[in-house]
Each structure stands twice: as C-alpha cells, then as structure tokens.
Motif scaffolding. Structure first.
Motif, PDB file in Angstrom:
ATOM      1  N   HIS A 243      31.648   9.695  38.270  1.00 52.51           N
ATOM      2  CA  HIS A 243      31.295   8.490  39.006  1.00 52.51           C
ATOM      3  C   HIS A 243      31.373   7.236  38.127  1.00 52.51           C
ATOM      4  O   HIS A 243      31.899   6.213  38.553  1.00 52.51           O
ATOM      5  N   ALA A 244      30.851   7.312  36.916  1.00 53.37           N
ATOM      6  CA  ALA A 244      30.775   6.120  36.051  1.00 53.37           C
ATOM      7  C   ALA A 244      32.149   5.542  35.705  1.00 53.37           C
ATOM      8  O   ALA A 244      32.390   4.354  35.938  1.00 53.37           O
ATOM      9  N   PRO A 245      33.089   6.313  35.188  1.00 49.01           N
ATOM     10  CA  PRO A 245      34.382   5.702  34.858  1.00 49.01           C
ATOM     11  C   PRO A 245      35.200   5.312  36.085  1.00 49.01           C
ATOM     12  O   PRO A 245      35.987   4.369  36.028  1.00 49.01           O
ATOM     13  N   THR A 246      34.999   6.005  37.199  1.00 48.69           N
ATOM     14  CA  THR A 246      35.748   5.652  38.396  1.00 48.69           C
ATOM     15  C   THR A 246      35.320   4.291  38.924  1.00 48.69           C
ATOM     16  O   THR A 246      36.153   3.434  39.230  1.00 48.69           O
ATOM     17  N   MET A 247      34.036   4.074  39.008  1.00 51.89           N
ATOM     18  CA  MET A 247      33.533   2.802  39.540  1.00 51.89           C
ATOM     19  C   MET A 247      33.818   1.647  38.577  1.00 51.89           C
ATOM     20  O   MET A 247      34.181   0.558  38.998  1.00 51.89           O
ATOM     21  N   THR A 248      33.638   1.889  37.296  1.00 46.95           N
ATOM     22  CA  THR A 248      33.839   0.797  36.349  1.00 46.95           C
ATOM     23  C   THR A 248      35.311   0.494  36.115  1.00 46.95           C
ATOM     24  O   THR A 248      35.653  -0.644  35.805  1.00 46.95           O
ATOM     25  N   SER A 249      36.170   1.478  36.294  1.00 47.56           N
ATOM     26  CA  SER A 249      37.594   1.190  36.102  1.00 47.56           C
ATOM     27  C   SER A 249      38.100   0.241  37.177  1.00 47.56           C
ATOM     28  O   SER A 249      38.961  -0.595  36.917  1.00 47.56           O
ATOM     29  N   THR A 250      37.544   0.344  38.368  1.00 48.77           N
ATOM     30  CA  THR A 250      37.955  -0.560  39.429  1.00 48.77           C
ATOM     31  C   THR A 250      37.602  -2.005  39.087  1.00 48.77           C
ATOM     32  O   THR A 250      38.444  -2.903  39.189  1.00 48.77           O
ATOM     33  N   LEU A 251      36.372  -2.234  38.647  1.00 43.55           N
ATOM     34  CA  LEU A 251      35.959  -3.597  38.301  1.00 43.55           C
ATOM     35  C   LEU A 251      36.639  -4.069  37.015  1.00 43.55           C
ATOM     36  O   LEU A 251      37.079  -5.211  36.926  1.00 43.55           O
ATOM     37  N   GLY A 252      36.741  -3.197  36.019  1.00 42.21           N
ATOM     38  CA  GLY A 252      37.373  -3.575  34.758  1.00 42.21           C
ATOM     39  C   GLY A 252      38.838  -3.927  34.925  1.00 42.21           C
ATOM     40  O   GLY A 252      39.316  -4.943  34.417  1.00 42.21           O
ATOM     41  N   VAL A 253      39.557  -3.101  35.656  1.00 43.56           N
ATOM     42  CA  VAL A 253      40.973  -3.373  35.894  1.00 43.56           C
ATOM     43  C   VAL A 253      41.117  -4.608  36.770  1.00 43.56           C
ATOM     44  O   VAL A 253      42.043  -5.412  36.576  1.00 43.56           O
ATOM     45  N   GLY A 254      40.200  -4.805  37.701  1.00 48.40           N
ATOM     46  CA  GLY A 254      40.246  -6.016  38.528  1.00 48.40           C
ATOM     47  C   GLY A 254      40.105  -7.277  37.698  1.00 48.40           C
ATOM     48  O   GLY A 254      40.807  -8.270  37.935  1.00 48.40           O
ATOM     49  N   ALA A 255      39.217  -7.261  36.709  1.00 46.49           N
ATOM     50  CA  ALA A 255      39.038  -8.431  35.843  1.00 46.49           C
ATOM     51  C   ALA A 255      40.279  -8.670  34.984  1.00 46.49           C
ATOM     52  O   ALA A 255      40.719  -9.817  34.821  1.00 46.49           O
TER      53      ALA A 255
ATOM     54  N   LEU B  41      33.908  -0.338  28.644  1.00 43.41           N
ATOM     55  CA  LEU B  41      32.990   0.250  27.665  1.00 43.41           C
ATOM     56  C   LEU B  41      31.787   0.874  28.366  1.00 43.41           C
ATOM     57  O   LEU B  41      31.350   1.971  28.002  1.00 43.41           O
ATOM     58  N   LEU B  42      31.244   0.196  29.369  1.00 45.09           N
ATOM     59  CA  LEU B  42      30.124   0.764  30.122  1.00 45.09           C
ATOM     60  C   LEU B  42      30.518   2.075  30.801  1.00 45.09           C
ATOM     61  O   LEU B  42      29.747   3.031  30.826  1.00 45.09           O
ATOM     62  N   GLY B  43      31.715   2.121  31.355  1.00 40.32           N
ATOM     63  CA  GLY B  43      32.189   3.360  31.965  1.00 40.32           C
ATOM     64  C   GLY B  43      32.338   4.480  30.955  1.00 40.32           C
ATOM     65  O   GLY B  43      32.018   5.635  31.232  1.00 40.32           O
ATOM     66  N   SER B  44      32.777   4.148  29.754  1.00 38.49           N
ATOM     67  CA  SER B  44      32.919   5.153  28.706  1.00 38.49           C
ATOM     68  C   SER B  44      31.561   5.671  28.256  1.00 38.49           C
ATOM     69  O   SER B  44      31.388   6.866  28.012  1.00 38.49           O
ATOM     70  N   VAL B  45      30.595   4.770  28.159  1.00 42.91           N
ATOM     71  CA  VAL B  45      29.240   5.190  27.785  1.00 42.91           C
ATOM     72  C   VAL B  45      28.656   6.081  28.874  1.00 42.91           C
ATOM     73  O   VAL B  45      28.022   7.101  28.591  1.00 42.91           O
ATOM     74  N   GLY B  46      28.878   5.717  30.130  1.00 44.97           N
ATOM     75  CA  GLY B  46      28.407   6.555  31.229  1.00 44.97           C
ATOM     76  C   GLY B  46      29.058   7.919  31.224  1.00 44.97           C
ATOM     77  O   GLY B  46      28.400   8.930  31.489  1.00 44.97           O
ATOM     78  N   LEU B  47      30.325   7.964  30.910  1.00 41.65           N
ATOM     79  CA  LEU B  47      31.028   9.248  30.815  1.00 41.65           C
ATOM     80  C   LEU B  47      30.428  10.117  29.725  1.00 41.65           C
ATOM     81  O   LEU B  47      30.282  11.320  29.872  1.00 41.65           O
ATOM     82  N   ARG B  48      30.033   9.512  28.639  1.00 42.48           N
ATOM     83  CA  ARG B  48      29.476  10.243  27.507  1.00 42.48           C
ATOM     84  C   ARG B  48      28.037  10.688  27.747  1.00 42.48           C
ATOM     85  O   ARG B  48      27.638  11.772  27.340  1.00 42.48           O
ATOM     86  N   GLN B  49      27.242   9.859  28.423  1.00 40.77           N
ATOM     87  CA  GLN B  49      25.802  10.088  28.499  1.00 40.77           C
ATOM     88  C   GLN B  49      25.352  10.895  29.714  1.00 40.77           C
ATOM     89  O   GLN B  49      24.298  11.532  29.651  1.00 40.77           O
ATOM     90  N   LEU B  50      26.077  10.854  30.802  1.00 37.98           N
ATOM     91  CA  LEU B  50      25.601  11.531  32.008  1.00 37.98           C
ATOM     92  C   LEU B  50      25.686  13.042  31.845  1.00 37.98           C
ATOM     93  O   LEU B  50      26.581  13.566  31.175  1.00 37.98           O
ATOM     94  N   PRO B  51      24.759  13.785  32.475  1.00 43.97           N
ATOM     95  CA  PRO B  51      24.582  15.203  32.148  1.00 43.97           C
ATOM     96  C   PRO B  51      25.604  16.177  32.735  1.00 43.97           C
ATOM     97  O   PRO B  51      25.908  17.190  32.108  1.00 43.97           O
ATOM     98  N   ASN B  52      26.115  15.951  33.944  1.00 43.49           N
ATOM     99  CA  ASN B  52      27.003  16.962  34.511  1.00 43.49           C
ATOM    100  C   ASN B  52      28.298  16.322  35.037  1.00 43.49           C
ATOM    101  O   ASN B  52      28.421  15.107  35.125  1.00 43.49           O
ATOM    102  N   MET B  53      29.218  17.161  35.405  1.00 39.16           N
ATOM    103  CA  MET B  53      30.550  16.698  35.806  1.00 39.16           C
ATOM    104  C   MET B  53      30.504  15.776  37.014  1.00 39.16           C
ATOM    105  O   MET B  53      31.219  14.797  37.087  1.00 39.16           O
ATOM    106  N   TYR B  54      29.638  16.080  37.963  1.00 40.87           N
ATOM    107  CA  TYR B  54      29.604  15.306  39.201  1.00 40.87           C
ATOM    108  C   TYR B  54      29.095  13.886  38.964  1.00 40.87           C
ATOM    109  O   TYR B  54      29.507  12.961  39.641  1.00 40.87           O
ATOM    110  N   GLU B  55      28.206  13.708  38.011  1.00 40.53           N
ATOM    111  CA  GLU B  55      27.746  12.372  37.666  1.00 40.53           C
ATOM    112  C   GLU B  55      28.717  11.690  36.702  1.00 40.53           C
ATOM    113  O   GLU B  55      28.866  10.479  36.726  1.00 40.53           O
ATOM    114  N   ARG B  56      29.374  12.464  35.876  1.00 38.64           N
ATOM    115  CA  ARG B  56      30.300  11.890  34.893  1.00 38.64           C
ATOM    116  C   ARG B  56      31.523  11.246  35.537  1.00 38.64           C
ATOM    117  O   ARG B  56      32.051  10.269  35.031  1.00 38.64           O
TER     118      ARG B  56
END
Length: 117
Positions: A47-59, A30-45
């Motif tokens: 980053h959020a789902p990539t980093m959080t998917s690693t931890l989320g899938v790990g859990a 959910l945090l990764g999805s919020v980051g994807l929605r809220q960050l302003p440009n493609m290069y920042e967008r």
C-alpha cells in the motif's frame, strides 16, 4: 554565478517551481520507501509505495511540464509518462496482492482472508 553554457535559460520562478516539485516528488518517494521497509506484512507493504508513487510521480511530472513548456513549448511527453504510471501502478499492486494471497492460502498461513466463493 552564471549557468553553464549548455543549459537552457529558464525564468527564475520556473526554476524554483521545478526544483520544489522535484524535491516534493523525491520526499514522497522516500516516504513510500520507508513505509515499504517498516510495515509488518505484505498486504500493508504494497500500500505505501503504491500510494506514494502516484503522488511522487505526479509532482515530478508537473515539474517536467513546467520545465519543458519553457524549453520546447507544450509537449505531451510528460503527460504520456504520467498516464502510463497512473495506469500501471494500480494494476501491479493488484497482481502483487493476488499473488501474495494465493501463496498464503496455499501455505495455510493464519490471518489470511478465506475464499467465500
């Protein structure tokens, strides 16, 4: 209250651990999805789902390991899924970043790193 007959019995501590890990994985996703929605440009967008998917899938994979170790014994299925996700997520992120960078350079957008080679 009793569990339905078609569900396997696992110890209460294992059920609590599995539930906690699944909820943690869902919250991180959910945090990764919020980051994807809220960050302003493609290069920042990307980053959020990539980093959080690693931890989320790990859990979630840790929850699968705990659950299936009580049902079937040790199994490699969850580890194979984890390895696949951990390998493909960074590769996908790099490909998306390169495609976005190429598009922005071709269109002549401002704020894009210039190619120094």
């Amino acid at each position: 209250m009793t569990a339905p007959a078609n569900l396997p019995d696992i110890p209460m501590w294992a059920a609590i651990v599995v539930t906690a890990l699944c909820l943690l994985g869902a919250f991180v996703a959910l945090l990764g999805s919020v980051g994807l929605r809220q960050l302003p440009n493609m290069y920042e967008r990307i980053h959020a789902p990539t980093m959080t998917s690693t931890l989320g899938v790990g859990a979630v994979i840790a929850a699968m390991i705990v659950y299936f170790s009580h049902i079937e014994g040790f199994t490699l299925k969850a580890l194979l899924v984890g390895i696949f996700v951990l390998v493909t997520t960074p590769v996908t992120m790099v490909l998306l970043a390169r495609a976005s960078l190429y598009r922005d350079r071709v269109e002549g957008n401002d704020g894009v790193p210039k190619d120094d080679l």
